[in-house]
Design an enzyme around this catalytic site. Sequence first.
Site, PDB file in Angstrom:
ATOM      1  N   VAL A   1       0.898  -1.158   0.000  1.00 59.28           N
ATOM      2  CA  VAL A   1       0.000   0.000   0.000  1.00 59.28           C
ATOM      3  C   VAL A   1       0.937   1.207   0.000  1.00 59.28           C
ATOM      4  O   VAL A   1       1.430   1.612   1.046  1.00 59.28           O
ATOM      5  CB  VAL A   1      -0.926   0.000   1.229  1.00 59.28           C
ATOM      6  N   PRO A   2       1.218   1.756  -1.170  1.00 58.12           N
ATOM      7  CA  PRO A   2       2.367   2.667  -1.323  1.00 58.12           C
ATOM      8  C   PRO A   2       2.130   4.092  -0.837  1.00 58.12           C
ATOM      9  O   PRO A   2       2.088   5.042  -1.626  1.00 58.12           O
ATOM     10  CB  PRO A   2       2.621   2.620  -2.834  1.00 58.12           C
ATOM     11  N   CYS A   3       2.017   4.249   0.458  1.00 57.73           N
ATOM     12  CA  CYS A   3       1.846   5.597   1.012  1.00 57.73           C
ATOM     13  C   CYS A   3       3.073   6.467   0.749  1.00 57.73           C
ATOM     14  O   CYS A   3       2.996   7.695   0.835  1.00 57.73           O
ATOM     15  CB  CYS A   3       1.532   5.517   2.501  1.00 57.73           C
ATOM     16  N   HIS A   4       4.211   5.849   0.413  1.00 59.73           N
ATOM     17  CA  HIS A   4       5.410   6.627   0.104  1.00 59.73           C
ATOM     18  C   HIS A   4       5.267   7.380  -1.216  1.00 59.73           C
ATOM     19  O   HIS A   4       6.078   8.268  -1.509  1.00 59.73           O
ATOM     20  CB  HIS A   4       6.640   5.705   0.036  1.00 59.73           C
ATOM     21  N   ARG A   5       4.254   7.057  -2.025  1.00 57.47           N
ATOM     22  CA  ARG A   5       4.056   7.741  -3.304  1.00 57.47           C
ATOM     23  C   ARG A   5       3.216   9.003  -3.171  1.00 57.47           C
ATOM     24  O   ARG A   5       2.866   9.632  -4.163  1.00 57.47           O
ATOM     25  CB  ARG A   5       3.398   6.783  -4.313  1.00 57.47           C
TER      26      ARG A   5
END
Length: 349
Positions: free
Chosen positions: A316-320
Amino acid sequence: MLFDLPGPATLYDALVNRDPDYDGRAYVGVSSTGVFCRLTCPARKPKPENCTFYTSVGECLQAGFRACKRCHPLAPAAEAEPAIKALLAALNARKGHRWREPDIARMGLDPSTVRRAFNRHFGMTFLEMARLERLRDGHVALASGHKVIEAQLDAGFGSPSAFRTAFSRLMGLAPGSFAADGLIKADYIDTPLGAMIALCDRTHLHLLEFADRKALPAELRRLHQAFKGRIGIGRQAPMDGLERELEAYFSGRAAQFKVPMAFHGSDFTKSVWHALVQIPAGETRSYSAIANEIGRPAAVRAVARANGANQIALLVPCHRVLGADGSLTGYGGGLWRKQKLIEIERQYA
């Protein structure tokens, strides 16, 4: 005194001209070398696209850069405080050492005084700085083709028993308290950016976090309650597939994750996480863009909170998700990791 940085173009001009007005007030991190410098550094100037500007040494260190050996950006603090000078020299001399407060005391220094001094000058403690050094060295070594198993985390999981002990500390439980027939099981996965803890049942991944994330103990306690204490240590079927997918991701072969995920949160929070999963690798979004995508344009702050509450890192790419101005914003795994992940994903664009 806080100092608001001007735009990158102005700062790059200051770097090229070695403008003394910015000395100690702004620093440049160079992605092509992994080094950060004062703007007055005499070294050859990098290309503008390789430069990121910061307001403090601490921000540079947290972003994963190491100090330049020509302009010595750590030197002013070292000269101002003998304790800092001694510990920086020791840190440089003892590469890979797992520093603890007793080590500081054995050098004849008071740990609490040292803690305040490093926080004052760098915005982090000496132990946090030492951990960042080890993590960065491990990443550099792995990128050069070397296998790095240790020197990734303060907890250092060298064996299943070491993991059991470290996990027990995170949970606040004795090692023997974990259920032998646990519905959900915990294990660790080594990655180039540090060890991660994964919790899976027989079919789904429930949690994947970097083991040094500060919010991890609270997340684990909530899952412990949700599963009524039936958490064990060991492997479940999804973990082997997850490990293979993570290895492919970091090696640049694939950025798709097929491991089924179980979300624990409100309906709104889950809608944000589902929106994050739809962001392709190599692309980024703002919080407001996510709010618009889920049909809640006024809920930007709530989207930011849900983003920060994500319990399944990378998949779940919250870093994006970046700030409205494109800047790096908070990331539970550390801003330096967020920057590294974005750099890794450029090849997938």
